[in-house]
Design a protein around this motif. Structure first.
Motif, PDB file in Angstrom:
ATOM      1  N   ASP A  61       0.837  -1.225   0.000  1.00 33.13           N
ATOM      2  CA  ASP A  61       0.000   0.000   0.000  1.00 33.13           C
ATOM      3  C   ASP A  61       0.864   1.263   0.000  1.00 33.13           C
ATOM      4  N   GLU A  62       2.002   1.170   0.713  1.00 33.19           N
ATOM      5  CA  GLU A  62       2.902   2.330   0.821  1.00 33.19           C
ATOM      6  C   GLU A  62       3.346   2.870  -0.540  1.00 33.19           C
ATOM      7  N   TRP A  64       1.776   3.362  -3.149  1.00 31.83           N
ATOM      8  CA  TRP A  64       0.846   4.309  -3.789  1.00 31.83           C
ATOM      9  C   TRP A  64       0.759   5.648  -3.067  1.00 31.83           C
ATOM     10  N   ARG A  65       1.557   5.793  -2.015  1.00 31.52           N
ATOM     11  CA  ARG A  65       1.715   7.136  -1.437  1.00 31.52           C
ATOM     12  C   ARG A  65       2.661   7.959  -2.323  1.00 31.52           C
ATOM     13  N   LYS A  90       5.169  -0.879  -8.323  1.00 34.13           N
ATOM     14  CA  LYS A  90       3.702  -0.790  -8.450  1.00 34.13           C
ATOM     15  C   LYS A  90       3.229  -1.759  -9.538  1.00 34.13           C
ATOM     16  N   VAL A  94       0.643  -4.839  -8.980  1.00 32.80           N
ATOM     17  CA  VAL A  94      -0.623  -4.918  -9.729  1.00 32.80           C
ATOM     18  C   VAL A  94      -0.689  -6.255 -10.487  1.00 32.80           C
TER      19      VAL A  94
ATOM     20  N   MET B   1      -6.093   6.343   4.213  1.00 35.11           N
ATOM     21  CA  MET B   1      -5.691   5.876   2.874  1.00 35.11           C
ATOM     22  C   MET B   1      -6.653   4.772   2.404  1.00 35.11           C
ATOM     23  N   PRO B   4      -5.358   0.759  -2.360  1.00 34.94           N
ATOM     24  CA  PRO B   4      -4.991   1.127  -3.736  1.00 34.94           C
ATOM     25  C   PRO B   4      -5.613   0.204  -4.780  1.00 34.94           C
ATOM     26  N   GLY B 140       0.586   2.291 -12.024  1.00 34.96           N
ATOM     27  CA  GLY B 140       1.243   0.993 -12.194  1.00 34.96           C
ATOM     28  C   GLY B 140       0.443  -0.015 -12.996  1.00 34.96           C
ATOM     29  N   LEU B 260      -3.358  12.804   2.609  1.00 34.53           N
ATOM     30  CA  LEU B 260      -1.939  12.918   2.259  1.00 34.53           C
ATOM     31  C   LEU B 260      -1.749  14.049   1.231  1.00 34.53           C
TER      32      LEU B 260
END
Lengths: 100, 297
Positions: A61-62, A64-65, A90, A94, B1, B4, B140, B260
């Protein structure tokens, strides 16, 4: 327990250029990153170097920061291209989701 | 958050089904040109990539995401990918006010006027003006991006387009750098301000310039807006991070984490505090380069 995958850097070649091994972990990227968060992106690059594939998936998850702002790449003294490495991770994550 | 995966799969499905990451049909998004009589052909084709047009919808969806970030409701987002893209897109379009949608088109009208004043030979064809897919690339979803980009590039190639004018940094980067690499199709790409040739003036104004990351660092075009402004007698007030070292505005994190995004935007504004204070005292506000230029030509 963390499992080490010695072929991880090879696996990542499908997703980005193989520059992670250029990094000597100086931390310039982490210092300039606007996230200023827990050694990002340096920690992720270290995980690649030691083959900690599962650690990356656990903490994915990190990734996508990251804003893809390019400051880390612009200032990296080793031209390791941390921004593209994160983008490659990423893509790797995915692809993993879609395979699972 | 937000998770994603939920956001990426929703955006990817929307692009696949509707060519828009927000699922909004193009005829509801792209209206700015309707009361202008722009030629359909020219040396250059103007390709907006629809980013300016998406701005009010992004703002509206971010307001909702901000409301639910960190709550139990956030987990429901995983079901969004099962909703047809058009359905959620039309819903979002209806929730966004007409004034906001109209205002979003104004910089594009201004850019067309600036190009005309500079005697640039350009045309505009809304059927060729499509979203570049850049968000999929940044997130991505490489496969999704390549499939979409190939369709967009092929359509332009089939129409005989060779030279393109872009307006925003993300579309410029996608068409100039990513399309040749991932679709095998290349165009000569100029950002609109590279082609401006406006009558010199001595306005004696001072402004603060925020360079977008993609103009400043990736495309290295920061000096050009400064030259255009300098020609009008508009100088730049010094700020800490600019040009190749510009600070991010936080925009790209809007969909994954509005909080963020706000945090990073706050840091950027702090760097500009003194300038912003002065700008506010003079009654001005943050505005697009095109808006500033049009007011002074």
């Amino acid at each position: 327990m963390t499992t080490i995958n010695l072929d991880f850097a090879e696996e990542l070649k499908e997703y980005s250029d193989d520059t992670a091994l250029e990094c000597f972990n100086c931390g310039t990227c982490a210092a300039i990153c606007p996230l200023v968060h827990d050694n990002f992106p340096r920690r992720m690059i270290r995980y690649i170097q030691v083959g900690a594939r599962e650690k990356i998936l656990e903490n994915s998850d990190e990734l996508w920061r990251c804003l893809h702002c390019g400051l880390c790449t612009h200032t990296c003294p080793r031209e390791a291209d941390p921004g593209e490495i994160i983008l490659g991770l990423k893509r790797f994550v995915v692809a993993n989701w879609r395979r699972s | 958050m937000f998770n994603p995966r939920d956001i990426i799969e929703t955006l990817a499905n929307n692009v696949k089904q509707t060519t828009s990451p927000f699922g909004i049909p193009k005829f509801m998004v792209n209206k700015w040109f309707k009361d202008l009589s722009l030629p359909k052909e020219g040396e250059y084709m103007l390709i907006t990539g629809l980013m300016y047009q998406f701005a009010p919808f992004i703002e509206k969806s971010t307001q909702y995401l901000e409301k639910y970030e960190g709550t139990k409701m956030a987990s429901l987002l995983k079901y969004a990918k099962y909703m047809p893209g058009y359905l959620s897109g039309i819903g979002l379009a209806m929730m966004t006010s007409g004034k906001e949608k109209k205002d979003a088109g104004q910089p594009l009208k201004d850019i067309a006027l600036l190009l005309q004043k500079s005697k640039v030979d350009f045309g505009y064809r809304p059927d060729l003006d499509n979203y570049s897919g850049i968000l999929l690339y940044d997130m991505g979803d490489q496969k999704g991006f390549v499939v979409h980009a190939k369709k967009v590039a092929q359509k332009l190639k089939d129409a005989g387009i060779k030279k393109i004018i872009t307006v925003d940094p993300h579309t410029a980067y996608a068409i100039k750098e990513l399309f040749p690499k991932y679709t095998g199709i290349s165009f000569e790409v100029k950002s609109y301000f590279e082609l401006l040739d406006l009558e010199s003036k001595d306005l004696g104004l001072e402004v603060t310039i925020h360079d977008p990351c993609f103009f400043g660092r990736y495309l290295k075009l920061s000096d050009i807006p400064r030259k255009v402004l300098g020609n009008l007698g508009i100088t730049e007030s010094e700020i800490r991070n600019k040009g190749e070292f510009t600070s991010c505005c936080g925009g790209p994190a809007e969909s994954i984490s509005p909080s963020l995004s706000n945090e990073i935007m706050g840091k950027r504004v702090e760097e500009l505090t003194i300038c912003l204070g002065n700008l506010k005292k003079s009654g001005a506000d943050v505005e697009d380069l095109s808006t500033l230029l049009v007011r002074h030509i």
